[in-house]
Design an enzyme around this catalytic site. Structure first.
Site, PDB file in Angstrom:
ATOM      1  N   TYR A  82       0.852  -1.196   0.000  1.00  0.00           N
ATOM      2  CA  TYR A  82       0.000   0.000   0.000  1.00  0.00           C
ATOM      3  C   TYR A  82       0.882   1.239   0.000  1.00  0.00           C
ATOM      4  O   TYR A  82       1.890   1.276   0.718  1.00  0.00           O
ATOM      5  CB  TYR A  82      -0.908   0.036   1.234  1.00  0.00           C
ATOM      6  N   GLU A  84      -0.578   4.830  -0.465  1.00  0.00           N
ATOM      7  CA  GLU A  84      -1.387   6.039  -0.714  1.00  0.00           C
ATOM      8  C   GLU A  84      -0.571   7.279  -0.382  1.00  0.00           C
ATOM      9  O   GLU A  84       0.216   7.274   0.557  1.00  0.00           O
ATOM     10  CB  GLU A  84      -2.663   5.980   0.122  1.00  0.00           C
ATOM     11  N   ASP A 259      -7.329  15.174 -23.364  1.00  0.00           N
ATOM     12  CA  ASP A 259      -7.303  13.725 -23.131  1.00  0.00           C
ATOM     13  C   ASP A 259      -6.612  13.110 -24.343  1.00  0.00           C
ATOM     14  O   ASP A 259      -7.208  12.981 -25.415  1.00  0.00           O
ATOM     15  CB  ASP A 259      -8.743  13.224 -22.970  1.00  0.00           C
ATOM     16  N   THR A 288      -3.987   7.413 -21.211  1.00  0.00           N
ATOM     17  CA  THR A 288      -3.749   6.023 -20.818  1.00  0.00           C
ATOM     18  C   THR A 288      -2.329   5.673 -21.252  1.00  0.00           C
ATOM     19  O   THR A 288      -1.698   6.411 -22.015  1.00  0.00           O
ATOM     20  CB  THR A 288      -4.717   5.051 -21.512  1.00  0.00           C
ATOM     21  N   LYS A 291      -2.557   2.255 -25.025  1.00  0.00           N
ATOM     22  CA  LYS A 291      -3.071   2.315 -26.407  1.00  0.00           C
ATOM     23  C   LYS A 291      -1.879   2.501 -27.343  1.00  0.00           C
ATOM     24  O   LYS A 291      -1.014   1.635 -27.400  1.00  0.00           O
ATOM     25  CB  LYS A 291      -4.118   3.419 -26.523  1.00  0.00           C
ATOM     26  N   ARG A 297      -1.620  -1.593 -18.905  1.00  0.00           N
ATOM     27  CA  ARG A 297      -2.951  -0.991 -18.785  1.00  0.00           C
ATOM     28  C   ARG A 297      -2.921   0.018 -17.639  1.00  0.00           C
ATOM     29  O   ARG A 297      -2.641  -0.349 -16.491  1.00  0.00           O
ATOM     30  CB  ARG A 297      -3.957  -2.101 -18.512  1.00  0.00           C
TER      31      ARG A 297
HETATM   32  N1  DSN Z   1     -12.001   1.971 -24.447  1.00  0.00           N
HETATM   33  C1  DSN Z   1     -11.318   3.046 -25.069  1.00  0.00           C
HETATM   34  C2  DSN Z   1     -11.480   3.031 -26.538  1.00  0.00           C
HETATM   35  O1  DSN Z   1     -11.706   1.971 -27.066  1.00  0.00           O
HETATM   36  O2  DSN Z   1     -11.374   4.055 -27.178  1.00  0.00           O
HETATM   37  C3  DSN Z   1     -11.710   4.332 -24.519  1.00  0.00           C
HETATM   38  O3  DSN Z   1     -12.397   4.179 -23.333  1.00  0.00           O
END
Ligand code: DSN
Length: 496
Positions: A82, A84, A259, A288, A291, A297
């Site tokens: 942990y 935090e 974003d 994120t 991607k 992730r």
């Molecule tokens: N799940 C992502 C996407 O496929 O674009 C965004 O939340």
């Protein structure tokens, strides 16, 4: 084309003088045996997932294949701690190693993106956006309210002061791109808490060009006066001019939040530079890591120094305890993304998307905005007489994994939709180039042309059911297997 030495692992194997995939094979075999001793179904599903991913054309624009070092880093005891709080300022004792991995990840992230501050704790993109929203609310609403009320911290507020503060929070406004134009649920829409936190006004795209109309956006912002303008998308196939977005935000006194979850890899890989790079223009950037950035992730937030203290309050304000093992894997992914090989990869992602778009257009597909200049293509499948749902299912039956998506002003709504979103990050990691993506375009159009909606008992075309001409899925899978086998995923990693 991506350098083959980096195409499937994300790391420079020659520098390490080790074939990581082959070296990992016995490790993974033993790992699966150990998992199987506790719960064989989980071991089998894990093994099968690799088999499935190897055998399909993975074209979901938000997915990728992380390197084995990144994947391995997630499987350690850093998970058991942990932590935090923030680096050196934790609510738990014994966090020195978590401090190290978090500091290394933040150091790589700030260097990679040229940001003033990086916060690498968010567990996902939604979490990153929540951290960003609360940071902006704290910086823009809570701090001035405390000052007005003569309170040093929220602990000094009386009950009626609290009422005041809540009212201030509740009347804030956000502008984000509409869902059918390619925006994301977390940009103020009702299926996400952001739609309940804020009054939202969506900006769309020009009906003729399909592109963001900055003049219309400016007019709407002048009228609506948002606290936050969110730029960024999950299904818009074009680049955004963040200098223009910042100019609009400044004019109306809004904070610009970007974003960049979908295109972080293109920013990291220096494909999006100048006014297309959000970092110099946004006050706060959320993202994120998994991607186009090809990491584990997870999520992260970048900000200017002004917003940093509020961003760092993410946990425990809106996040559970940070995941030490995932922050460690983020550190590796950011380090990988700082290599020349990653820049070549990112450029290939964009070049391949263009090749895919051209291949689709040449074969009669209709694309939203007429093409792409990022990592994704949005096919309007209505000219094949299909809904997005039918197209997605028929493609899946043929071993092509995509996802249905609304198109601007979609007559089929958000469930059936009229579009299919296709992205190049994952298959580019496998080493696909323009020629392979042209074949992918051919296979997609073949499947769509061979699919027909089933007629309902009332005589209308079904929005969900369909038939595919005999033999087409088999023929498609066999053509796909040829190109997939030529570009193996984690070559040398044998699990049998
Ligand atoms: N799940 C992502 C996407 O496929 O674009 C965004 O939340």
């Amino acid at each position: 084309m991506t350098d083959p030495a980096e195409s499937t692992t994300g790391v420079d194997l020659s520098a390490n003088n080790i074939d990581i995939n082959t070296a990992a094979a016995p490790v993974y075999r033993q790992m699966l045996d150990i998992i199987a001793a506790v719960e064989p179904r989980v071991a089998e599903a894990t093994r099968q997932e690799l088999v499935d991913q190897r055998a399909s054309l993975k074209l979901i624009a938000s997915e990728n294949y992380a390197s084995l070092p990144v994947l391995m880093t997630m499987g350690t005891w850093l998970s058991d701690k942990y932590a935090e709080g923030t680096i050196g300022h934790r609510f738990y004792a014994g966090c020195r190693n978590i401090d190290t991995v978090e500091a290394v990840a933040a150091e790589h992230a700030t260097a990679l993106f040229g940001a003033e501050h990086a916060y690498v704790q968010p567990h996902s993109g939604i979490d990153a956006n929540l951290v960003a929203y609360w940071a902006i609310l704290q910086h823009r609403v809570e701090s001035p309210t405390l000052e007005r009320l003569g309170a040093a911290t929220v602990n000094d507020l009386t009950e009626s002061d609290w009422e005041d503060l809540r009212r201030e929070f509740n009347r804030q406004r956000v502008m984000g791109m509409s869902l059918d134009a390619g925006g994301h649920l977390t940009h103020g829409f009702r299926h996400n808490i952001s739609g309940k936190m804020f009054e939202q006004h969506a900006y769309g795209t020009d009906p003729t060009t399909g592109l963001i109309d900055y003049d219309a956006l400016r007019e709407a912002a002048r009228e609506f006066k948002p606290l936050i303008i969110v730029a960024g998308y999950s299904a818009y196939p074009r680049r955004v001019n963040f200098a223009r977005m910042r100019d609009i935000a400044d004019e109306v006194g809004a904070t610009l939040m970007v974003d960049m979850a979908h295109f972080a890899g293109l920013v990291a890989g220096k494909v999006f530079t100048g006014e297309e790079n959000p970092v110099p223009y946004a006050h706060v950037v959320s993202s994120t890591t998994h991607k186009s950035l090809r990491g584990p992730r997870g999520g992260f937030v970048l900000s200017t120094k002004d917003y940093a203290p509020a961003v760092d309050k993410g946990c425990p304000m809106v996040l559970g305890g940070p995941l030490g093992h995932v922050m460690a894997a983020k550190a590796l992914a950011f380090a990988e993304a700082r290599t020349a090989g990653f820049q070549a990869y990112a450029q290939s992602v964009a070049d391949n998307a263009k090749a895919l778009a051209e291949g689709l257009l040449r074969r009669g597909a209709q694309l939203v905005t007429g093409g792409t200049d990022n990592h994704l293509v949005l096919i309007d499948v209505s000219n094949f007489g299909l809904t997005g749902r039918q197209a997605e299912s028929a493609l899946l039956d043929s071993g092509i994994v995509t996802n249905r998506n609304s198109v601007p002003r979609d007559p089929n709504g958000a469930w059936y939709t009229s579009g299919v979103r296709i992205g190049t990050p994952a298959l580019t990691t496998r080493g696909f180039g323009a020629a392979e993506f042209d074949t992918v375009a051919e296979l997609i159009v073949d499947v769509l042309k061979s699919t027909t909606p089933t007629t309902t008992s009332a005589g209308a075309a079904s929005k969900a059911k369909y038939t595919i001409a005999d033999g087409v899925p088999e023929k498609t899978m066999s053509r796909s297997a040829e190109i997939l086998d030529a570009h193996p995923l984690y070559p040398g990693l044998t699990l049998d």
